[in-house]
Design a protein around this motif. Structure first.
Motif, PDB file in Angstrom:
ATOM      1  N   MET A  87      20.555 -39.664  62.300  1.00 38.41           N
ATOM      2  CA  MET A  87      20.970 -38.390  62.895  1.00 38.41           C
ATOM      3  C   MET A  87      22.119 -37.760  62.106  1.00 38.41           C
ATOM      4  SD  MET A  87      20.678 -39.477  66.886  1.00 38.41           S
ATOM      5  CE  MET A  87      21.415 -37.992  67.580  1.00 38.41           C
ATOM      6  N   MET A  88      22.962 -38.596  61.467  1.00 42.01           N
ATOM      7  CA  MET A  88      24.075 -38.063  60.656  1.00 42.01           C
ATOM      8  C   MET A  88      23.580 -37.485  59.339  1.00 42.01           C
ATOM      9  SD  MET A  88      27.121 -40.849  61.266  1.00 42.01           S
ATOM     10  CE  MET A  88      26.509 -41.834  59.977  1.00 42.01           C
ATOM     11  N   GLY A  89      22.517 -38.092  58.776  1.00 44.94           N
ATOM     12  CA  GLY A  89      22.020 -37.678  57.462  1.00 44.94           C
ATOM     13  C   GLY A  89      22.750 -38.411  56.350  1.00 44.94           C
ATOM     14  N   ALA A  90      22.294 -38.201  55.120  1.00 40.60           N
ATOM     15  CA  ALA A  90      22.872 -38.900  53.967  1.00 40.60           C
ATOM     16  C   ALA A  90      24.370 -38.622  53.847  1.00 40.60           C
ATOM     17  CB  ALA A  90      22.158 -38.459  52.696  1.00 40.60           C
ATOM     18  N   THR A  91      25.120 -39.608  53.299  1.00 37.68           N
ATOM     19  CA  THR A  91      26.580 -39.481  53.152  1.00 37.68           C
ATOM     20  C   THR A  91      26.950 -38.214  52.396  1.00 37.68           C
ATOM     21  OG1 THR A  91      26.795 -41.884  53.131  1.00 37.68           O
ATOM     22  CG2 THR A  91      28.638 -40.635  52.230  1.00 37.68           C
ATOM     23  N   ASN A  92      26.209 -37.951  51.307  1.00 33.61           N
ATOM     24  CA  ASN A  92      26.482 -36.739  50.532  1.00 33.61           C
ATOM     25  C   ASN A  92      25.644 -35.589  51.095  1.00 33.61           C
ATOM     26  OD1 ASN A  92      26.827 -34.698  48.681  1.00 33.61           O
ATOM     27  ND2 ASN A  92      26.965 -36.132  46.952  1.00 33.61           N
ATOM     28  N   PRO A  93      26.308 -34.572  51.644  1.00 28.36           N
ATOM     29  CA  PRO A  93      25.553 -33.462  52.251  1.00 28.36           C
ATOM     30  C   PRO A  93      24.562 -32.794  51.301  1.00 28.36           C
ATOM     31  CG  PRO A  93      27.858 -33.349  52.871  1.00 28.36           C
ATOM     32  CD  PRO A  93      27.753 -34.416  51.806  1.00 28.36           C
ATOM     33  N   LYS A  94      24.750 -33.004  49.982  1.00 27.63           N
ATOM     34  CA  LYS A  94      23.771 -32.463  49.020  1.00 27.63           C
ATOM     35  C   LYS A  94      22.399 -33.078  49.258  1.00 27.63           C
ATOM     36  CE  LYS A  94      26.707 -31.655  45.013  1.00 27.63           C
ATOM     37  NZ  LYS A  94      27.326 -32.433  43.948  1.00 27.63           N
ATOM     38  N   ASP A  95      22.402 -34.312  49.777  1.00 24.80           N
ATOM     39  CA  ASP A  95      21.143 -35.041  49.975  1.00 24.80           C
ATOM     40  C   ASP A  95      20.696 -35.081  51.430  1.00 24.80           C
ATOM     41  OD1 ASP A  95      21.281 -35.757  47.259  1.00 24.80           O
ATOM     42  OD2 ASP A  95      22.637 -37.411  47.751  1.00 24.80           O
ATOM     43  N   SER A  96      21.503 -34.574  52.348  1.00 30.17           N
ATOM     44  CA  SER A  96      21.127 -34.729  53.765  1.00 30.17           C
ATOM     45  C   SER A  96      20.208 -33.594  54.203  1.00 30.17           C
ATOM     46  CB  SER A  96      22.372 -34.859  54.654  1.00 30.17           C
ATOM     47  OG  SER A  96      23.382 -33.977  54.281  1.00 30.17           O
ATOM     48  N   GLN A  97      19.211 -33.990  54.988  1.00 26.45           N
ATOM     49  CA  GLN A  97      18.158 -33.051  55.387  1.00 26.45           C
ATOM     50  C   GLN A  97      18.641 -32.094  56.481  1.00 26.45           C
ATOM     51  OE1 GLN A  97      14.948 -33.106  53.991  1.00 26.45           O
ATOM     52  NE2 GLN A  97      16.042 -34.481  52.610  1.00 26.45           N
ATOM     53  N   PRO A  98      18.122 -30.858  56.467  1.00 21.04           N
ATOM     54  CA  PRO A  98      18.357 -29.974  57.606  1.00 21.04           C
ATOM     55  C   PRO A  98      17.893 -30.676  58.883  1.00 21.04           C
ATOM     56  CG  PRO A  98      17.236 -28.791  55.840  1.00 21.04           C
ATOM     57  CD  PRO A  98      17.270 -30.247  55.437  1.00 21.04           C
ATOM     58  N   GLY A  99      18.612 -30.444  59.951  1.00 24.97           N
ATOM     59  CA  GLY A  99      18.281 -31.137  61.202  1.00 24.97           C
ATOM     60  C   GLY A  99      19.200 -32.318  61.453  1.00 24.97           C
ATOM     61  N   THR A 100      19.823 -32.826  60.363  1.00 24.19           N
ATOM     62  CA  THR A 100      20.825 -33.881  60.534  1.00 24.19           C
ATOM     63  C   THR A 100      22.203 -33.213  60.658  1.00 24.19           C
ATOM     64  OG1 THR A 100      21.261 -34.145  58.155  1.00 24.19           O
ATOM     65  CG2 THR A 100      19.452 -35.451  59.098  1.00 24.19           C
TER      66      THR A 100
END
Ligand code: CMP
Length: 143
Positions: A87-100
């Motif tokens: 739910m948090m998404g990847a540590t680096n926001p460059k890699d975290s998916q929309p919705g996280t």
């Protein structure tokens, strides 16, 4: 039942995201069993982030996490450690998916809104660092 440690970092508090973040975990169906708005001392920051001590950004990390209030929480539920990481998404926001959380609200890795334990061992260690046993509640969900 599994427990995890989650913390809205100073950037998330400043951006008024506590309610948004708590709401996501509530709506998912996890149970909040401990929470507090607090300032982190240098000593606690160095303990919490001990595994990153040799990293070049360690000083920056400690300065940032001690720069203002954080909202520390313990959440309980089936598979909550891994589910919260998703739910948090990847540590680096460059890699975290929309919705996280990070995918929706963060842009750079140093200001990524939220911290969550990455394993059962980290969860146990981090909960003990931030909370006394009597600060964690045990209660039945009525619905
Ligand atoms: P967190 O999950 O709190 O655990 C360690 C933190 O280090 C991580 O989130 C990031 O916020 C931070 N971090 C990782 N890489 C960097 C970096 N290159 N520069 C600054 N902070 C970083």
């Amino acid at each position: 039942m599994e427990k995890t440690f989650l913390m809205v970092k100073p950037d998330g508090v400043q951006r008024n995201l506590i309610g948004e973040i708590v709401g996501r975990f509530e709506r998912k169906g996890f149970q909040l069993v401990g929470a507090k708005l607090m300032l982190i001392s240098n000593e606690l920051a160095e303990q919490h982030y001990g595994e990153h001590k040799e990293r070049p950004f360690f000083g920056e990390l400690v300065d940032f996490i001690t720069s203002g209030p954080v909202f520390a929480m313990v959440w309980e539920g089936e598979n909550v450690i891994a589910a919260a990481r998703q739910m948090m998404g990847a540590t680096n926001p460059k890699d975290s998916q929309p919705g996280t959380i990070r995918g929706d609200f963060a842009v750079i890795v140093g200001k990524n809104i939220i911290h969550g334990s990455d394993s059962a061992a980290s969860a146990e260690r981090e909960i003990a660092l931030f909370f006394k046993e009597e600060e964690l509640l045990s209660y039945n969900k009525l619905i």
